[in-house]
Design an enzyme around this catalytic site. Structure first.
Site, short mmCIF file in Angstrom:
data_model
loop_
_atom_site.label_atom_id
_atom_site.label_comp_id
_atom_site.label_asym_id
_atom_site.label_seq_id
_atom_site.Cartn_x
_atom_site.Cartn_y
_atom_site.Cartn_z
N HIS A 135 -73.72 -43.51 4.07
CA HIS A 135 -74.71 -44.55 4.33
C HIS A 135 -75.88 -43.96 5.11
CE1 HIS A 135 -75.95 -48.39 6.67
NE2 HIS A 135 -76.59 -48.36 5.51
N CYS A 159 -70.55 -46.98 12.78
CA CYS A 159 -71.98 -47.32 12.86
C CYS A 159 -72.30 -48.62 12.14
CB CYS A 159 -72.82 -46.18 12.29
SG CYS A 159 -72.74 -44.65 13.26
N HIS A 160 -71.84 -48.75 10.89
CA HIS A 160 -72.18 -49.94 10.11
C HIS A 160 -71.01 -50.50 9.32
CE1 HIS A 160 -75.96 -47.61 10.68
NE2 HIS A 160 -76.40 -48.79 11.06
N GLY A 161 -69.79 -50.02 9.63
CA GLY A 161 -68.60 -50.66 9.09
C GLY A 161 -68.20 -50.30 7.67
#
Length: 208
Positions: A135, A159-161
């Site tokens: 990502h 960080c963003h799952g």
């Protein structure tokens, strides 16, 4: 007297012409010799230049990472560095391999079978992936026993799952692609060499 003068003048003219031709011949020879030397010098200087374009042995060595797989026990994971990036290595259990193989690739955001990623036979027990989330480049958790491994038992990017399974495939979250599998080879001595392709018919490591 006039005839003698004419004869002397003609002789002088012939002598001058001969000297001129000799001088021209010497100049031509020097030009040709100089050109030949220049071509040789250019060729001689071109070889070091061309040779310098070939990768040096130390450069090739720096582009690979060698790991002894023998001490790694089943279910254990380690992290090494290759070309400045972390590489996750895991000796998977038979249960983990079976779970990875049971997944239908058509249900995945980035469809790949486990065999496409890691091969079969003795080789399939070794998971080798670049440990960088696809990502935004964070390092996923999952290498330590106490880490959050996400919903699919592999890795979780804090960080963003993004959730990755035990094959390193993206299963949930914003990451668009699976964790990359670098080129690697496993030798008969159970050495993992990251940065080179496995030769056809090559060894897959020891299962024991």
């Amino acid at each position: 007297m006039a005839d003698s003068a004419s004869t002397d003048a003609a002789g002088s003219h012939e002598h001058g012409a001969g000297a001129h031709e000799d001088g021209a011949g010497r100049r031509d020879f020097l030009i040709l010799a100089g050109g030949a030397f220049g071509a040789f010098a250019a060729g001689a200087s071109a070889w070091p230049l061309l040779d310098s374009l070939n990768p040096a042995r130390d450069t090739l060595a720096a582009s690979t990472t060698e790991v002894d797989l023998s001490p790694i026990e089943e279910g254990q994971a380690i992290t090494v560095k290759w070309r400045g990036s972390p590489v996750f290595i895991r000796r998977r259990t038979q249960k983990e391999i079976a779970e990875a193989k049971a997944v239908d690739p058509d249900d995945l955001p980035d469809p790949q079978t486990d065999e496409q990623r890691f091969g079969s036979g003795a080789r399939e027990q070794w998971l080798v992936v670049v440990g960088v989330c696809t990502h935004l480049g964070c390092i996923p958790l999952g290498q330590k026993g106490t880490d959050n491994k996400g919903e699919y038992g592999g890795w979780f990017c804090p960080c963003h799952g993004s959730h990755y399974d035990i094959s390193g495939r993206i299963r949930k979250g914003p990451a668009p692609r699976n964790l990359p599998v670098p080129p690697y080879a496993i030798t008969a001595e159970n050495k993992l060499i990251i940065g080179v392709e496995q030769p056809k018919g090559g060894h897959g490591g020891n299962a024991a």
